[in-house]
Design an enzyme around this catalytic site. Structure first.
Site, PDB file in Angstrom:
ATOM      1  N   GLY A  34       0.838  -1.209   0.000  1.00 26.63           N
ATOM      2  CA  GLY A  34       0.000   0.000   0.000  1.00 26.63           C
ATOM      3  C   GLY A  34       0.864   1.247   0.000  1.00 26.63           C
ATOM      4  O   GLY A  34       1.914   1.279   0.624  1.00 26.63           O
ATOM      5  N   SER A 173       3.981   2.709   5.735  1.00 26.38           N
ATOM      6  CA  SER A 173       2.635   2.205   6.011  1.00 26.38           C
ATOM      7  C   SER A 173       1.897   3.232   6.855  1.00 26.38           C
ATOM      8  O   SER A 173       2.425   3.685   7.869  1.00 26.38           O
ATOM      9  CB  SER A 173       2.719   0.879   6.784  1.00 26.38           C
ATOM     10  OG  SER A 173       1.496   0.595   7.410  1.00 26.38           O
ATOM     11  N   ASP A 175      -0.582   2.667   8.674  1.00 20.93           N
ATOM     12  CA  ASP A 175      -1.178   2.035   9.861  1.00 20.93           C
ATOM     13  C   ASP A 175      -0.277   2.062  11.091  1.00 20.93           C
ATOM     14  O   ASP A 175      -0.740   1.811  12.192  1.00 20.93           O
ATOM     15  CB  ASP A 175      -1.535   0.568   9.564  1.00 20.93           C
ATOM     16  CG  ASP A 175      -2.633   0.441   8.527  1.00 20.93           C
ATOM     17  OD1 ASP A 175      -3.362   1.426   8.337  1.00 20.93           O
ATOM     18  OD2 ASP A 175      -2.755  -0.630   7.907  1.00 20.93           O
ATOM     19  N   GLN A 309      -7.284   8.967   3.697  1.00 20.88           N
ATOM     20  CA  GLN A 309      -6.166   8.907   4.651  1.00 20.88           C
ATOM     21  C   GLN A 309      -4.824   8.630   3.981  1.00 20.88           C
ATOM     22  O   GLN A 309      -3.774   8.971   4.519  1.00 20.88           O
ATOM     23  CB  GLN A 309      -6.447   7.823   5.700  1.00 20.88           C
ATOM     24  CG  GLN A 309      -7.624   8.152   6.569  1.00 20.88           C
ATOM     25  CD  GLN A 309      -8.239   6.909   7.199  1.00 20.88           C
ATOM     26  OE1 GLN A 309      -7.835   6.483   8.258  1.00 20.88           O
ATOM     27  NE2 GLN A 309      -9.223   6.319   6.541  1.00 20.88           N
ATOM     28  N   ARG A 481       4.832  37.302  28.098  1.00 19.55           N
ATOM     29  CA  ARG A 481       6.271  37.074  28.226  1.00 19.55           C
ATOM     30  C   ARG A 481       6.846  37.594  29.552  1.00 19.55           C
ATOM     31  O   ARG A 481       8.015  37.396  29.842  1.00 19.55           O
ATOM     32  CB  ARG A 481       7.011  37.758  27.072  1.00 19.55           C
ATOM     33  CG  ARG A 481       6.737  37.146  25.707  1.00 19.55           C
ATOM     34  CD  ARG A 481       7.474  37.914  24.626  1.00 19.55           C
ATOM     35  NE  ARG A 481       7.216  37.376  23.302  1.00 19.55           N
ATOM     36  CZ  ARG A 481       7.942  36.425  22.720  1.00 19.55           C
ATOM     37  NH1 ARG A 481       8.961  35.896  23.356  1.00 19.55           N
ATOM     38  NH2 ARG A 481       7.660  36.000  21.500  1.00 19.55           N
ATOM     39  N   ASN A 542      13.556  26.029  21.583  1.00 20.36           N
ATOM     40  CA  ASN A 542      14.850  26.475  22.119  1.00 20.36           C
ATOM     41  C   ASN A 542      14.964  26.310  23.628  1.00 20.36           C
ATOM     42  O   ASN A 542      15.763  26.984  24.267  1.00 20.36           O
ATOM     43  CB  ASN A 542      15.089  27.948  21.751  1.00 20.36           C
ATOM     44  CG  ASN A 542      14.049  28.883  22.368  1.00 20.36           C
ATOM     45  OD1 ASN A 542      12.952  28.455  22.727  1.00 20.36           O
ATOM     46  ND2 ASN A 542      14.389  30.150  22.494  1.00 20.36           N
ATOM     47  N   ARG A 744      19.576  32.771  24.195  1.00 20.39           N
ATOM     48  CA  ARG A 744      18.355  32.034  24.538  1.00 20.39           C
ATOM     49  C   ARG A 744      18.243  30.710  23.787  1.00 20.39           C
ATOM     50  O   ARG A 744      17.209  30.385  23.203  1.00 20.39           O
ATOM     51  CB  ARG A 744      17.114  32.905  24.263  1.00 20.39           C
ATOM     52  CG  ARG A 744      17.074  34.183  25.095  1.00 20.39           C
ATOM     53  CD  ARG A 744      16.168  35.234  24.473  1.00 20.39           C
ATOM     54  NE  ARG A 744      14.811  34.772  24.314  1.00 20.39           N
ATOM     55  CZ  ARG A 744      13.833  34.948  25.203  1.00 20.39           C
ATOM     56  NH1 ARG A 744      14.078  35.568  26.330  1.00 20.39           N
ATOM     57  NH2 ARG A 744      12.619  34.514  24.968  1.00 20.39           N
TER      58      ARG A 744
END
Length: 788
Positions: A34, A173, A175, A309, A481, A542, A744
């Site tokens: 598939g 797959s 699934d 899907q 913040r 981060n 940061r």
């Protein structure tokens, strides 16, 4: 090099790709079974990595059928023929079920077709059936060649020269039914399709107060049903591995009517297509609908998602996963010796690993056997920790025990969002609230970050208050913040007056800094001597102490989708280069991973300093590219990668240097990266990691109420995150050493090791450190928590 040698060398000195050569080798790549979104990304990675190492790479069209038929079905692949396929679902080389390959006669034809082209390395992208067939073919290879020589179809020199066949598998797959890997190629994209449908259905269901029964794929594996139920907060889920107990009909109807009585306007029931009861009899969508209509009289509709899907554009996760797997598969083939068993390239946490193929296949078949024999608990365990963890989390969050059955802890736990909004924050809050209530705590929501805490914006929050939060983007509680530093007195006063016994902070780098400030103030303010834990949630990814943050996957998908559209525009215009600026502060995660997912030519990041010579090299590279059939370019730039080489500067430089060859455009993506509905990954990651955080808080608080116990040790104020394959609670005091506070960002970032992959796949020379790979691992070597 044997597997043992490989593992020894990888620990004694760094092992680089330059030590490997594909000269004189030929690799065949095929997709079988598939189709799944992301297969094209895997094909692209195999082709380009193979060519980069000097090997010849061949497309084998139409799976094993093409291998048996030969001729025009086996064609040498060129670098350019895998351009512009990253964003395409399915597989460009076709897939077909093949009866002929099941017979020895068919395999003899296939061997003849391969050996004539010198192909002795096979990369198979498919499910367990396809991989089992490849392993059988490998075992028979020398016998097949001898038979061909005896028949006079090949000479004895060819038999000697191509005596061994190496096989590496990648699991494609939707699934996610293959044991040994946390995620198969295509699963995340299939979840995107399901969640898109669920989100769309929710609006119509709420309008009419309807119950929807959604049937999703997964004949023998309930992963898609389980994770989508977790991601949308479904009322009930039916799985093949965990059938409902006797009397489930009454219990389900009671749950649906209770939810409706709480003024919930819709009910969602998710059914795996292979759902069964404890007697192994099928439970169908129609049967469930009939039951709800007959017993409750609810307006009920059935939606069968079907092949939707399998379709659509691959998600960013699947593109990155498939690209990493494809590169690793080529390395595994080049390192293989006659003694190396066939392996499958898998994902464990955030690491690519090699596992023995047949052990994984055997384990996958054991699950089916356990289900056939009605050993359902064992089937769930065999699916792995990730599946079992998802199931337990779903049960805890979906069904509320009656109040009289929940033992009271008499503890008050508060939840706060800090920093910029990130998709998935609300899912994390919902999970924490419900797990906390199930543990017997009183849960409090703090609105508008530390500002709100200082001003007393604290309210008790109940089980029903967080219903429907999972799929909502941004932050419902409100987030700022502001750091707690200037409000310490007020915050301590509020925590003392509300008798807050523990604090869960969900947020980004500001949340981490806030936690450090609260830790430092413990000696002055007794109110802060309570367990505190932070769950990372920021698009920038981060936060020290975690490889992933809630919200980063959603932002990555936004960047990838935008880049796809921009590339399409550039393809239409021809000879055009786009410069895209991404967010992330000084952290280059979004630019780097977005570049890998979108197939960018370059990505400029702060962590890898660059100068004018690098920019010049990129311009020359794009100039050469414009001479080929791929007449477009895509360059990503992190917003803070350089003070002087700004987006405008790079745009002007490219425009000037590319004059007469290509023209240039720039695009600043901005705050769209923070918005939108959370991706399935972020919903589930937020849900699971918050549940773990609440369990940690409960364990800390156990038996402490009324004792006056103060929590002052380092291990009572932590960041919870995933590192490699493990879920770790890291004290903030320890993480301080691992943090670059000026910029940061963490001092060490795992994703920088993937940077060479992006460069190699964009046709640049790059040094790729293979020290972490090369070992064949046992199937059972699992970490604490897999990536969702």
């Amino acid at each position: 090099m044997s597997d043992q040698d490989s593992s020894t060398s990888s620990t004694s000195f760094p092992k680089y790709l330059e030590h490997l050569s594909g000269d004189g080798k030929a690799i065949g790549v095929l997709t079988s079974g598939g189709d799944a979104q992301g297969m094209n990304a895997a094909v692209r990675a195999v082709v380009r990595m193979g060519i980069y190492t000097g090997a010849k790479v061949y497309f084998i069209y139409e799976g094993y059928q093409g291998m048996v038929d030969g001729g025009s079905n086996i064609v040498e692949a060129k670098w350019e023929c895998v351009s512009s396929i990253l964003q395409v679902g399915g597989t460009i080389i076709g897939s077909a079920r093949c009866q002929a390959f099941r017979s020895r006669e068919g395999r003899l034809k296939a061997a003849c077709n391969l050996v004539r082209l010198g192909i002795t390395n096979l990369c198979v992208i498919g499910g367990d059936g396809s991989l089992t067939g490849a392993n059988l073919f490998r075992k028979e290879w020398s016998g097949l060649l001898e038979e061909l020589a005896k028949n006079g179809e090949i000479d004895s020199d060819t038999v000697k020269k191509h005596a061994y066949l190496n096989v590496v598998g990648m699991v494609g797959s939707i699934d996610n039914d293959f044991c040994g890997t946390d995620m198969t190629i295509g699963t995340d994209s299939a979840l995107h399709r399901i969640i898109e449908v669920v989100d769309a259905i929710m609006t119509t269901a709420q309008s009419h107060q309807r119950t929807f029964v959604l049937e999703v794929m997964g004949r023998h594996c309930g992963y898609l049903a389980l994770v989508s139920a977790l991601a949308c907060g479904a009322d009930w889920v039916f799985l093949p591995e965990s059938p409902p107990e006797e009397g489930w009909e009454e219990e389900m109807c009671l749950k649906l009517s209770e939810n409706r009585a709480r003024k919930k306007r819709l009910n969602i029931i998710i059914v795996s297509e292979g759902a069964i009861d404890t007697q192994n009899k099928p439970i169908t969508s129609e049967k469930i609908k009939e039951l709800v209509v007959t017993n409750l009289g609810f307006d009920t509709r059935v939606t069968i998602l079907g092949h939707v899907q399998r379709g659509g554009t691959p998600s960013a996760f699947d593109r990155i996963l498939a690209s990493r797997m494809g590169v690793e598969a080529v390395l595994a083939l080049l390192e293989a010796t006659p003694e190396t068993p066939a392996c499958v390239v898998s994902l464990r946490g955030n690491q690519a690993v090699r596992l023995p193929l047949m052990e994984c296949v055997q384990m996958t078949q054991d699950v089916q056997k356990a289900m056939d024999e009605r050993r359902f608990d064992e089937a769930v365990k065999l699916r792995g920790r990730s599946f079992e963890g998802n199931l337990n989390t779903y049960k805890r969050l979906a069904i509320k025990e009656p109040d009289d059955k929940i033992p009271k802890s008499n503890c008050n736990v508060a939840i706060i969002n800090v920093g910029a909004p990130a998709a998935g924050m609300n899912a994390a809050v919902r999970s924490a609230v419900r797990v906390g209530i199930a543990e017997g705590h009183k849960m409090f929501a703090i609105y508008d970050g530390f500002d709100g805490l200082a001003n007393g914006q604290i309210k008790e929050i109940g089980w029903g208050d967080v219903g429907g939060w999972t799929g909502q983007g941004g932050s419902i509680l409100g987030t700022k913040r502001t750091l707690p530093g200037k409000y310490l007195e007020k915050i301590a006063e509020q925590m003392h007056s509300k008798n807050i016994n523990a604090l869960l902070i969900i947020g980004g780098f500001e949340a981490y800094l806030g936690l450090l400030e609260l830790a430092a103030a413990r000696n002055k303010h007794e109110a802060f001597c309570v367990p505190m834990v932070m769950v990372p949630a920021t698009v920038s990814n981060n936060v020290p102490g975690s490889d992933f943050s809630i919200g980063a996957d959603t932002a990555l998908n936004t960047i990838t989708d935008t880049c796809d559209r921009i590339k399409q525009s550039a393809s239409g215009t021809k000879r055009r280069v786009f410069i895209i600026e991404t967010m992330g502060g000084y952290c280059g995660y979004l630019a780097n991973m977005g570049g890998l997912a979108a197939g960018a030519d370059a990505a400029y990041i702060f962590e890898e300093q660059f100068d004018i010579r690098d920019l010049q090299s990129n311009v020359m590279h794009l100039t050469e590219k414009m001479k080929t059939s791929i007449q477009r370019g895509l360059v990503l730039r992190n917003e803070n990668c350089s003070v002087n080489y700004t987006t405008d500067f790079i745009y002007q430089l490219y425009s000037e240097e590319g004059k007469g060859v290509f023209d240039c455009r720039k695009n600043v993506l901005g705050h769209m990266q923070q918005g939108g509905a959370p991706s399935p990954f972020d919903r589930n990651f937020g849900t699971k990691i918050s549940a773990k955080a609440m369990e940690w808080i409960s364990a800390k608080l156990k038996g402490s109420h009324g004792t006056g116990k103060k929590f002052v040790s380092d291990d009572s104020i932590c960041v919870l995150g995933i590192q490699k394959r493990d879920l770790l609670f890291k004290p903030v005091a320890e993480l301080r050493k691992a943090t670059d506070f000026e910029h940061r960002i963490p001092k060490q970032q795992w994703w920088l090791k993937l940077r060479p992959i992006m460069k190699i796949l964009a046709k640049y020379e790059a040094s790729y450190d293979m020290s972490d790979v090369g070992k064949l691992e046992p199937v059972h070597n699992h970490g604490e928590l897999s990536a969702i």
